[in-house]
Design an enzyme around this catalytic site. Structure first.
Site, short mmCIF file in Angstrom:
data_model
loop_
_atom_site.label_atom_id
_atom_site.label_comp_id
_atom_site.label_asym_id
_atom_site.label_seq_id
_atom_site.Cartn_x
_atom_site.Cartn_y
_atom_site.Cartn_z
CB CYS A 47 -0.90 -0.03 1.23
SG CYS A 47 -1.97 1.41 1.44
CB SER A 49 -0.26 3.81 4.14
OG SER A 49 -1.46 4.45 3.78
CG HIS A 52 2.63 7.91 2.05
ND1 HIS A 52 3.15 8.33 0.85
CD2 HIS A 52 1.27 8.00 1.93
CE1 HIS A 52 2.15 8.65 0.02
NE2 HIS A 52 1.02 8.46 0.65
CG HIS A 68 -1.41 -1.16 6.42
ND1 HIS A 68 -0.36 -0.76 5.62
CD2 HIS A 68 -2.52 -0.60 5.89
CE1 HIS A 68 -0.83 0.02 4.66
NE2 HIS A 68 -2.12 0.13 4.80
CB CYS A 175 -5.63 -1.20 3.84
SG CYS A 175 -5.27 0.57 3.68
#
Length: 376
Positions: A47, A49, A52, A68, A175
């Protein structure tokens, strides 16, 4: 031989510092404490995220085990766990649902007070980690840390799912898919016959498109600077796509032109940049338009805008996990998937073995994949 109550040695991908490749090493995973669950991870999506954190846009302590968006099988449970047992298929969740706090009891609330979103310690609720490497404590991203063959998660952050569910697909419900799909159905509450604009056509953005279509939107405009994503967006429900780089005027003005000066009814920012957040807001109808921020913003970012943009009646709101109550909704979403109410296959463009995690992240960074799923 049972591993319950024992330390498990397994492979994990550790990010040691910013902007450096993962190292796959053997770590030790402690047994679950009271009200915790140890999970054998079998599939994990990559993902933005996670990226990031690697780039520094989201600030978390290093060294850290990211990941996650996953699915696996319960290996063992701690004292007091009643909602699942060893052998159950599950989806770990970055957002807990205790079911007892005010947000959990609120009809629209899903930001359980036990969340770690605003507290990026990389540790469990008791201030410790279940991961160690040669005696060194390793942090866990949003208390899930699924880039490991085994992880330990609080019972409030695990959803039991259908035993027949294909884990390499339903991991996306942890997610990406749920966040985008729910942004349209729950956060925006898109109405039939409406016009929507989706900024960012990655895995989450395409899930927003799917949600808008499911809600009955008559016009769904995809916005992205990568034209290679347009065909997939149209396959999933976008009625048209625009590239901001093709125009000399701001994209919000382009969208007003495309809607006879009215603006869209709903806009979604699924990138996580302040410039596109402002553009998404100014793209929707100035009286009754609704703009939903879906993309995770950089930790230190701030945004400045004229209050006139919302004074006239626009609604600007955020969205976590698509507005779903995580634990109960993930179970139901997997059930809906198994019943054919939506598909996940078009979102998964690459499936790679876990040890090719660095290759998976390179595919993400270069925009060559929608969702890459790592299998263990």
């Amino acid at each position: 031989m049972s591993t319950a109550g024992k330390v498990i040695k397994c492979k994990a991908a550790i990010a040691w510092e910013l902007k450096k490749p993962f190292s796959i090493v053997e770590i030790e995973v402690a047994p679950p404490k009271a009200h915790e669950v140890r999970i054998k991870i079998l599939a994990s999506g990559v993902c933005h995220s996670d990226e990031h954190v690697l780039s520094g846009a989201l600030q978390f302590p290093f060294p850290i085990i990211l990941g996650h968006e996953a699915a696996g099988v319960v290996e063992s449970v701690g004292e007091g766990v009643t909602s699942m047992k060893p052998g159950d298929k599950v989806v770990p969740l970055f957002l807990p649902q205790c079911g007892k706090c005010v947000p959990c009891k609120h009809r629209k609330g899903n930001l359980c007070i036990k969340n770690s979103i605003g507290k990026p310690t990389g540790l469990m609720a008791d201030g410790t980690s279940r991961f160690t490497y040669k005696g060194q404590q390793i942090h866990s991203f949003v208390r899930t840390g699924t880039f490991s063959e085994y992880t330990v998660v609080d019972e409030n952050q695990v959803a039991k799912i259908d035993a027949a569910a294909p884990l390499e697909k339903v991991c996306l419900i942890g997610c990406g898919f749920s966040t985008g799909y729910g942004a349209a159905l729950n956060s925006a509450e898109v109405k039939p016959g409406s016009t929507c604009a989706v900024f960012g056509l990655g895995g989450v953005g395409l899930s927003v498109v799917m949600g808008c279509k499911a809600a009955g939107a008559s016009r769904i405009i995809g916005v992205d600077i990568n034209k290679n994503k347009f065909a997939k967006a149209k396959e999933l429900g976008a009625t048209e796509c625009v590239n901001p780089l093709d125009f000399k005027k701001p994209i919000n003005e382009v969208l007003f032109d495309l809607t006879n000066g009215e603006g869209v009814d709903y806009s979604f920012e699924v990138i996580g940049l302040t410039d596109t957040m402002a553009a998404a807001l100014m793209s929707c109808n100035e009286n009754y338009g609704v703009c939903v921020i879906v993309g995770a913003p950089p930790t230190a970012s701030e945004i400045t805008f004229s209050p006139l943009h919302i004074f006239t009646g626009r609604t600007w709101k955020g969205c976590l996990y698509g507005g779903w109550k995580s634990k109960e909704s993930a179970t139901k979403l997997v059930k809906d998937f198994m019943e054919g109410k939506f598909t996940l296959d078009p979102l998964i463009t690459h499936t790679l073995p876990f040890d090719k995690i660095n290759e998976a992240f390179e595919l993400l960074r270069t925009g060559k994949c929608i969702r890459c799923v790592l299998v263990y």
